[in-house]
Design an enzyme around this catalytic site. Sequence first.
Site, short mmCIF file in Angstrom:
data_model
loop_
_atom_site.label_atom_id
_atom_site.label_comp_id
_atom_site.label_asym_id
_atom_site.label_seq_id
_atom_site.Cartn_x
_atom_site.Cartn_y
_atom_site.Cartn_z
N GLU A 154 72.70 57.06 52.60
CA GLU A 154 71.64 56.10 52.25
C GLU A 154 70.56 56.01 53.33
O GLU A 154 70.82 55.47 54.42
CB GLU A 154 72.28 54.72 52.03
CG GLU A 154 71.27 53.65 51.69
CD GLU A 154 71.91 52.32 51.32
OE1 GLU A 154 73.11 52.14 51.59
OE2 GLU A 154 71.20 51.48 50.75
N GLU A 248 72.66 45.72 44.47
CA GLU A 248 72.91 45.31 45.84
C GLU A 248 71.70 44.44 46.21
O GLU A 248 70.68 44.92 46.70
CB GLU A 248 73.02 46.50 46.79
CG GLU A 248 73.47 46.06 48.17
CD GLU A 248 73.34 47.14 49.22
OE1 GLU A 248 74.38 47.57 49.75
OE2 GLU A 248 72.21 47.56 49.50
C1 LER Z 1 73.54 49.12 52.56
O1 LER Z 1 73.68 49.60 51.26
C2 LER Z 1 72.19 48.62 52.80
O2 LER Z 1 71.33 48.74 51.98
C3 LER Z 1 71.92 47.99 54.09
O3 LER Z 1 70.63 47.44 54.09
C4 LER Z 1 72.90 46.90 54.40
O4 LER Z 1 72.54 46.37 55.62
MN MN Z 2 71.71 49.61 50.00
#
Ligand code: LER
Ligand code: MN
Length: 278
Positions: A154, A248
């Site tokens: 990510e 999220e």
């Molecule tokens: C994790 O998926 C994310 O997006 C981060 O910003 C978490 O701190």
């Molecule tokens: Mn994230």
Amino acid sequence: MIRSAVTVSLVPEARGGPFVFWDDLAIACRAAAELGFDGVEVFAPSATALEHALTASPPETHSLKLAAVGTGAGWVLHRLSLTSPDASERALAREFIRSIIDAGAAMKAPAIVGSTQGRWSADMPKETAMEHLREALEELGEHAGRYDVPLLFEPLNRYEANLVNTLADGVALLESLSTKNVRLLGDLFHMNIEEPDLAEAIRSTGKRLGHVHFADSNRRPVGCGHTAITPVAEALRAIDYDGYVSAECLPWPDPAAAADHTIRAFRTYFPGSTAKAR
Ligand code: LER
Ligand code: MN
């Protein structure tokens, strides 16, 4: 088929973070199933805690899939990162991520490397940090491949990370690896900060995109900020994206309402994709 998911945090120390449901996997699964989500994404303090929670409250009991599992507790709880200047901390970070890969893979769920990627600094020059990151992703990607699940990497925005901020940076990183088992996670919140054009970034990433974090510009549920989601949804369809769009986002104004906002947005932007319309 694009599928919907919602996040559940089992890490009290992460309170205030971007997770919809908190503390209790069974309660979260019941609520997610009731709203018609396809899956849950779980952020746990350790592999042992994750296995314990998944055994005590299997998402399948609620006809939900385990969409993905987070490894960020390695950073949040232990300050472990794959690019730490300390070799023993780098090794512990790999071990932590490997154990979460094992726990998630038992339910065919991929693990996410987000904040455990770490940062470059005065003690860790950028090129050396990138070399450590590449080595770790080679090993962990191949490890996940033994279970036939990808490893998700990510890119994070500049206030959280400084090695890989955009999907294009992520594609360049993946192209430098020999493993083909690492895919990118596009988090719409981070992308809103870093990408000149969210839809174009998704189109250019194409099949390397393996997971999406669904949040609005202000990290509230989609529909509660100003990101234009229609072009994002069109781009996901254009690349034949067939993974999860996983909420999220902040539990704003509360977890139940955030989940409800999200599933409504999901049905609006991905009509026909919602497996379990009620
Ligand atoms: C994790 O998926 C994310 O997006 C981060 O910003 C978490 O701190
Ligand atoms: Mn994230």
